[in-house]
Design a protein around this motif. Structure first.
Motif, PDB file in Angstrom:
ATOM      1  N   LEU A  17       0.702  -1.141   0.028  1.00 59.14           N
ATOM      2  CA  LEU A  17       0.374   0.101   0.063  1.00 59.14           C
ATOM      3  C   LEU A  17       0.849   1.106   0.189  1.00 59.14           C
ATOM      4  CD1 LEU A  17      -2.867  -1.530   2.844  1.00 59.14           C
ATOM      5  CD2 LEU A  17      -2.969  -1.374  -0.155  1.00 59.14           C
ATOM      6  N   VAL A  18       1.854   1.183   0.719  1.00 59.20           N
ATOM      7  CA  VAL A  18       3.270   1.855   0.767  1.00 59.20           C
ATOM      8  C   VAL A  18       3.096   2.728  -0.481  1.00 59.20           C
ATOM      9  CG1 VAL A  18       5.153   3.583   2.135  1.00 59.20           C
ATOM     10  CG2 VAL A  18       3.239   1.877   2.946  1.00 59.20           C
ATOM     11  N   SER A  19       4.333   1.703  -1.049  1.00 60.82           N
ATOM     12  CA  SER A  19       4.247   1.204  -2.197  1.00 60.82           C
ATOM     13  C   SER A  19       4.144   2.231  -3.838  1.00 60.82           C
ATOM     14  CB  SER A  19       5.479   0.022  -3.013  1.00 60.82           C
ATOM     15  OG  SER A  19       5.497  -0.372  -2.213  1.00 60.82           O
ATOM     16  N   ARG A  20       2.785   2.060  -3.608  1.00 66.63           N
ATOM     17  CA  ARG A  20       1.669   2.924  -4.682  1.00 66.63           C
ATOM     18  C   ARG A  20       1.813   3.851  -4.477  1.00 66.63           C
ATOM     19  NH1 ARG A  20      -4.001  -0.513  -3.941  1.00 66.63           N
ATOM     20  NH2 ARG A  20      -3.373  -2.407  -4.360  1.00 66.63           N
ATOM     21  N   ARG A  21       2.285   4.773  -3.399  1.00 70.51           N
ATOM     22  CA  ARG A  21       2.064   5.942  -3.136  1.00 70.51           C
ATOM     23  C   ARG A  21       3.537   6.360  -3.981  1.00 70.51           C
ATOM     24  NH1 ARG A  21      -2.229   8.696  -1.159  1.00 70.51           N
ATOM     25  NH2 ARG A  21      -0.646  10.530  -0.702  1.00 70.51           N
ATOM     26  N   SER A  22       4.799   5.280  -2.911  1.00 66.41           N
ATOM     27  CA  SER A  22       5.678   6.151  -3.042  1.00 66.41           C
ATOM     28  C   SER A  22       7.165   4.851  -2.665  1.00 66.41           C
ATOM     29  CB  SER A  22       6.619   7.309  -2.217  1.00 66.41           C
ATOM     30  OG  SER A  22       7.379   7.252  -2.251  1.00 66.41           O
ATOM     31  N   ARG A  23       7.742   4.281  -4.212  1.00 63.53           N
ATOM     32  CA  ARG A  23       8.224   2.757  -4.256  1.00 63.53           C
ATOM     33  C   ARG A  23       9.471   3.074  -2.648  1.00 63.53           C
ATOM     34  NH1 ARG A  23       8.248   0.169 -10.001  1.00 63.53           N
ATOM     35  NH2 ARG A  23       5.665   0.364 -10.430  1.00 63.53           N
ATOM     36  N   ARG A  99      12.421   5.101  -9.075  1.00 65.27           N
ATOM     37  CA  ARG A  99      11.806   5.000  -8.891  1.00 65.27           C
ATOM     38  C   ARG A  99      10.709   4.005  -9.436  1.00 65.27           C
ATOM     39  NH1 ARG A  99      11.864  10.568  -6.434  1.00 65.27           N
ATOM     40  NH2 ARG A  99      13.417  11.937  -6.292  1.00 65.27           N
ATOM     41  N   ASP A 100      10.299   4.149 -11.026  1.00 67.79           N
ATOM     42  CA  ASP A 100       9.963   3.393 -11.533  1.00 67.79           C
ATOM     43  C   ASP A 100      10.268   1.667 -10.846  1.00 67.79           C
ATOM     44  OD1 ASP A 100       7.923   5.829 -11.812  1.00 67.79           O
ATOM     45  OD2 ASP A 100      10.054   5.836 -13.259  1.00 67.79           O
TER      46      ASP A 100
END
Length: 777
Positions: A17-23, A99-100
């Motif tokens: 869930l955190v990774s969806r906003r910022s990996r 980042r991606d």
């Protein structure tokens, strides 16, 4: 302790869930829990070193199942590696993964889950609890090494690591069961307090060592570790340098105080450890990939640690703690350095790197500190541990001196591949232009320096390490006279250290020749593994070709023969024969039994398919009637439903079959063996049932609890209570399986009808053949 372990696993599940906003933020969040665990461990260091802190959570008290944890000196040392280095590596991942990066969300969650599993493993005070977390680390390693599975080498390395470690884990589980039964307890602290002896202990210890050797990449199981270097560098730094590969070393260190006086324990450890140290060090001299060089160096150092923890002496145990901490710190530094070099240059090949040290001087200095600790140079913690290791064996028996000689030779190789790493990563190669380098961010360099600086800090602050090592070594017999220190005066240990450094540098100076020799070894464990796996595959094909012949009578005969030879024979030889039971309990049983027997005989004689199906149904309904007479209406209802559905299914199928069996009547040569096999199988089943009926004189604890709690569940039938209450989740799972099977059958039926409609449309000209191809896939 259980709360800390559970928190790791829960947060790991929420990290996507955190990774969806910022990996990148996911790695920062993941680093918080390991850092907090390290603080908790250090805050409880006093209690851990003075005897340990225990925690027990009852899982099922009636069955004696508990989750037991204990924090002591050895567990504290492992927490420094698992949680301390783990937090540093997770911070490093912020800069390592883009980042991606598609690997980032998966890696963040799996690394934290792995940290939780390792934490549970090192804190476990119960053999079965330890095994649970042991296998969780193997699964996490498989997923981390394999990543997304897009590349073939990732898949092969992940499968190899899983096969080797799980094979050893299953052997270790059997060893745990034997050891627990021999000791009368599965609590590790109780086993250490009163070590068992007897016939079961020898195979138990050998099986446990098999598990430890596979996990810690000891000869001949070591190839999986270099193969796993296909994983991202932070994964290699954490799993394959700081934590997972030390699980086997930890297990040896945990049990050695109880069994180091037994040759069956010490001899395999010393032989495998020294051989692994030498083979790993020798193979590292020919590696051209920096990660592969470090992988073989890790194999070598793991052999060194095995020797120290398995020898059984106080001084060796103290050296083991010092080298355990030293190895985790310097090897994590070097792996993270490789990741930084790879990011800055785009390669890890020593043949392509040149002049990197001038472009990245800070990184080169940090790597030099770590390599010096690995080589055993003062005033680093690696020197302290290696001095203590030589001191532990340079006295006493010929065996001790032989071990010391093996450690000296292994240390020479360690110095040589330490120098090779620094030369390969940072030196300017003659005739080669400097490798283009771009700047590195703080997230890639600060974690490297944190681990690198810890080496000289712990080397200078030796009393801290000495207190930790003494807390663990107190479990061994003997007086506490030796202390870890930077200076013990002139003596054989210092001489051995000097010889190791000089010999290693001389070996590196002749690197062209030694690299060629090391690269042409006649023995290759990786090829042996591949041939073993291929051989198992070929054997499976041969066995399958012989057994899976497409004949239902052959399959049934195989099942009957296996039953007769295995449980049937065991029942006859060791079963408890009850007194002869009465032929029947109620008069109605006699006609029901006669109906079943007559129908069974008639099935073998009939020539019509429909008659045979009806007779099989009669048999089933007769058995259901016997269930009713015996007071099991629920079983009878299930039997009637199954028989009715089966009968309906048979009728639908037989509509498309000839009315009579068309096969030729088998000859007497075929019928007689089948008749004899069926008769023997039936008698075996009957005997099995009679023996089992007399095997239990009183209900077990589980059965007694079921009977006692059934009224509370609102049931007067214990079986009903078990199905719908005590094991309700099992029942739901079985219903789910039936639902999936029904959905599959329905899909096939609808697909068949759709295919027929498409073919009909094509034949009538209403659709093109292209539509038929699309419909059929």
């Amino acid at each position: 302790m259980l709360a800390l372990v559970a928190a790791h696993l829960v947060v790991a599940g929420l990290l996507p869930l955190v990774s969806r906003r910022s990996r990148r933020a996911a790695f920062g969040v993941a680093a918080v829990l390991p850092a907090a665990t390290l603080v908790w461990g250090l805050a409880n260091a006093g209690a851990a070193l003075s005897g340990g802190v225990a925690e027990t959570t009852a899982w099922s008290p009636a069955l004696g199942l508990t989750l037991s944890f204990r924090l002591d000196a050895l567990a504290l040392a492992m927490i420094v590696l698992v949680s301390g280095i783990g937090a540093v590596i997770l911070v490093y991942c912020v800069g390592y993964f883009g980042r991606d990066s598609p690997e980032a969300p998966r890696s963040a969650a799996l690394l934290l889950a792995f940290a939780g599993a390792m934490l549970g493993l090192v804190l476990a005070d119960d053999l079965l609890t330890l095994y649970l977390f042991w296998e969780l680390t193997s699964i996490a390693s498989f997923l981390l090494v394999g990543q997304g599975g897009e590349r073939r080498e990732e898949r092969r390395a992940a499968v190899q690591a899983l096969l080797v470690t799980v094979f050893g884990g299953l052997a270790m589980l059997l060893g745990f069961v034997l050891l627990g039964e021999a000791a009368g307890t599965y609590r590790i602290s109780e086993i250490l307090a009163d070590p068992p002896r007897g016939a079961l202990v020898v195979p138990a210890l050998l099986l446990i060592l098999l598990g430890a050797f596979t996990k810690s990449a000891q000869l001949p199981f070591h190839p999986w570790l270099p193969a796993a270097m296909v994983a991202p560098t932070p994964v290699s730094a954490y799993l394959h340098a700081a934590s997972m590969v030390k699980a086997g070393v930890y297990l040896v260190g945990r049990l050695s105080p109880a069994f180091a006086d037994l040759a069956v324990w010490t001899v395999p450890i010393l032989v495998a450890g020294i051989a692994t140290m030498l083979i790993g060090g020798w193979r590292a001299l020919s590696a051209t990939d920096l990660k592969r060089l470090l992988a073989f160096g890790t194999v070598s150092q793991l052999g060194f640690l095995m020797v120290l923890f398995g020898a059984g002496g106080r001084v060796a145990a103290m050296a083991g703690i010092a080298m355990l901490l030293a190895h985790g710190l310097f090897k994590a530094t070097l792996f993270l350095t490789v990741g930084a070099v790879d990011h800055a240059t785009g390669t890890r090949d020593v043949r392509e790197l040149s002049g990197v040290g001038r472009a990245l001087p800070g990184l080169a200095v940090a790597a030099a500190l770590a390599a010096a600790s690995m080589a055993g140079l003062p005033p680093l913690i690696g020197f302290v541990g290696k001095e203590a290791a030589f001191e532990a064996f340079l006295h006493g028996t010929v065996q001790n001196y032989a071990v010391a000689a093996g450690l000296l030779l292994g240390s020479v190789l360690t110095v040589a591949y330490s120098a090779r790493f620094l030369w390969g990563a940072f030196a300017r190669k003659p005739g080669r232009e400097d490798t283009p380098v771009h700047r590195l961010g703080a997230t890639l360099t600060v974690p490297v320096w944190l681990c690198a600086v810890a080496g000289p800090v712990l080397g200078i602050a030796t009393p801290i390490v000495d207190a930790e090592a003494a807390g663990y070594a107190a479990a061994y017999p003997g007086e506490a006279g030796y202390h870890l220190a930077l200076w013990h005066g002139l003596g054989l240990p210092l001489l051995f250290s000097a010889i190791a450094v000089a010999g290693g540098l001389a070996l590196h100076a002749a690197r062209a020749r030694t690299s060629a020799l090391a690269g042409h070894s006649p023995l290759d464990a990786q090829r042996a593994y591949e041939k073993t796996i291929a051989g198992i595959g070929r054997l499976g094909v041969v066995i399958t070709g012989r057994l899976q012949v497409g004949s239902l009578p052959s399959y049934l005969a195989t099942i009957i023969v296996a039953f007769i030879l295995l449980p049937g024979a065991a029942t006859v030889m060791s079963g408890a024969w009850p007194t002869l039971p009465p032929l029947y309990h109620a008069a109605i049983q006699v006609p029901l039994a006669l109906v079943v027997v007559v129908a069974a005989v008639a099935v073998t004689r009939t020539r019509r398919r429909f008659t045979a199906v009806l007779l099989v149904g009669v048999i089933g309904y007769g058995v259901g009637g016997l269930f009713i007479v015996d007071g099991a209406p629920d079983l009878a209802l299930a039997q009637f439903l199954v028989e009715t559905l089966s009968l309906v299914a048979f009728v639908f199928v037989m509509r498309r079959l000839p009315a009579q069996f068309t096969e030729r009547r088998p000859t007497r040569r075929v019928r007689v063996p089948k008749m004899l096999l069926g008769t023997v199988g039936g008698v075996a089943v009957a005997v099995f049932a009679i023996v089992l009926s007399g095997a239990r004189s009183e209900p077990s604890a589980v059965s007694g609890e079921f009977a006692r709690l059934a009224p509370e569940a609102g049931a007067y039938n214990v079986v009903n209570a078990i199905i719908v209450d005590f094991r309700a989740l099992d029942t739901v799972g079985e219903i789910g399986v039936l639902f999936v099977a029904a959905a599959g059958v329905a899909s096939l039926v609808h697909a068949t009808r759709y295919d027929r409609r498409v073919r009909g449309a094509v034949e009538s000209g209403q659709a093109s053949p292209r539509h038929e191809e699309d419909a059929l896939g």
